[in-house]
Design a protein around this motif. Structure first.
Motif: not given
Length: 474
Positions: A376-398
């Motif tokens: 936000l403040l420095k336009k640096e790289n995000s510390p987030r590298e991963e994301l899990a995609y859930y549908r209910g309790t099922k991990l559908m994608a990553f």
């Protein structure tokens, strides 16, 4: 005596009076340090990635949101943690994947008026964390995290609440034989959704033709009342979730029809909030987030929105179901006119807001949100590298970096069965955001890496009972 206090005591005892006075004044200054910024989260319901002018819609006018983006930062790769209402809202307010809190289910995708569950008391909501940091807190709009008293906003960190407890299409009273036709020309009397003030019902049914306007007036009143102290306002609009309603002033104003009218009133609402912050001289001390809980409800045709170039919509773990149009605004701090292509999630709003407020992110449980302050403040790289995609309790994608592997796929709605993929279906989202071209055959090394990352994530998940499957007590 704490060790730090003991050290100060020693310095004051043996240092010269001038040094001691300096250290004392420094300590007092620390105690009186300026509070963090006010926090406002404006959350739309079922808004598509392509529904705003600043995100490419050709006929919906959104001048206020366009200006918000021009004065702040637009995120092009920002995600909800779920493709439907209840779990996505739980993730926003806890910074955790909903599978960790039990706020998801494979049987009932959201909470209903006959549900007996809701957000667990063990969860530390964003309101609770900011309240502990000295903030006044208010929830305005749709809640959908449990309608029984113990689950309402005022029992989960909010000082006040004005809104509806669940989706605006629930408590339907119209003859069901008419099916979806009642959404073509909706009337307030077709639903019996309650409007609440704190824990009391003040209007039944809620007059949805003026509800966006009234939410806006409530938010402005809260800004005026709390301008002398740090505050957090969660403004969660009912719209554009069907049934669609707008105030008379916005009727037949948009080239996009009823849906466009609704979005343009939400845009007006955003403009009024930002205008009030500027009027009160609070704009440079307030961070405002704008986002949506999930993608557009495509099965409602023209009554639903658009995911733009993204695939599918609400209910699915394709990009159109979970990638959201997102803007962050904080004049004097966020570089104006910024466009971030960094990876982010609504769970990060939780952690970032608490950090900016000088509050404490829980350490006794897994928090999935990361601090986006450097972005936000420095336009640096995000510390987030991963994301899990859930549908209910099922991990559908990553997703990891630009790569997304689908282990299981299923359309948003319908009876088509879940389809498991081995090897997974693979897309390079920065080359192919529409998820058209499966490149799994060319990148077995990437698939191996994503599988390992998904397995590592799965090891951090401890099963808990689903709150969505608890029946209403007799």
């Amino acid at each position: 005596m704490k060790q730090s206090d003991r050290a100060h005591h020693t310095v004051y005892k043996y240092a010269s009076p001038l040094i001691a006075l300096f250290l004392l004044l420094t300590s007092v200054a620390d105690l009186n340090a300026a509070p963090g910024p006010n926090v406002i989260v404006i959350y739309a319901d079922d808004l598509g990635y392509g529904d705003l002018g600043c995100f490419g819609h050709p006929t919906i006018k959104t001048p206020a949101l366009d200006q918000m983006a021009a004065e702040g930062m637009k995120f092009t790769q920002f995600y909800s943690a779920a493709p439907v209402c209840t779990p996505s809202r739980a993730a926003l307010l806890t910074g955790r994947y909903p599978i960790r809190s039990g706020m998801c289910s494979d049987k009932r995708r959201v909470l209903f008026p006959n549900s007996g569950g809701g957000i667990p008391a063990s969860e530390v909501t964003l309101a609770e964390a900011l309240k502990a940091a000295g903030y006044k807190t208010a929830c305005v709009g749709k809640w959908h995290l449990g309608h029984l008293p113990q689950f309402l906003p005022t029992n989960n960190g909010f000082d006040s609440y004005f809104g509806i407890p669940y989706s605006n299409d629930m408590d339907r009273v119209a003859d069901r034989k008419h099916g979806r036709s009642i959404f073509l020309k909706p009337e307030v009397k077709f639903w019996n959704v309650p409007l609440m003030r704190n824990t009391e019902v003040v209007e039944l049914p809620a007059d949805q033709t003026t509800i966006t306007k009234r939410y806006t007036e409530e938010a402005i009143k809260l800004i005026q009342q709390n301008k002398q102290q740090p505050f957090f306002i969660y403004l969660a609009h009912n719209m554009p979730h069907v049934p669609l309603f707008r105030s008379p002033e916005f009727q037949d104003k948009s080239r996009r029809g009823l849906y466009g009218d609704v979005i343009e009133e939400i845009d007006w609402s955003v403009g009024e909030v930002l205008k009030e912050l500027k009027t009160q001289g609070l704009d440079q001390n307030t961070i405002v987030w704008f986002c949506s809980d999930n993608g557009p409800w495509l099965i409602f045709n023209e009554q639903g929105g658009s995911a733009g170039l993204l695939r599918d919509g609400k209910g699915s773990t394709w990009e159109g179901g979970m990638r959201e149009p997102t803007i962050a605004w904080w004049p004097g701090h966020i570089p104006s006119g910024s466009v971030s292509q960094e990876l982010g999630s609504t769970m990060d709003i939780y952690t970032t807001s608490i950090k900016l407020a000088g509050g404490s992110v829980p350490t006794d449980q897994v928090v999935d949100g990361v601090d986006l302050t450097p972005v936000l403040l420095k336009k640096e790289n995000s510390p987030r590298e991963e994301l899990a995609y859930y549908r209910g309790t099922k991990l559908m994608a990553f997703r990891k970096g630009p790569w997304k592997a689908h282990f299981i796929t299923k359309p948003a709605y319908g009876r088509e069965p879940f389809q498991e993929h081995d090897p997974p279906v693979l897309y390079h989202l920065e080359h192919d955001p529409s998820e058209k071209y499966d490149v799994a055959q060319d990148h077995p090394d990437v698939i191996k890496e994503l599988k390992a990352a998904a397995e590592q994530h799965h090891k951090t998940v401890k099963p808990v009972p689903s709150q969505l499957e608890i029946p209403l007590p007799n």
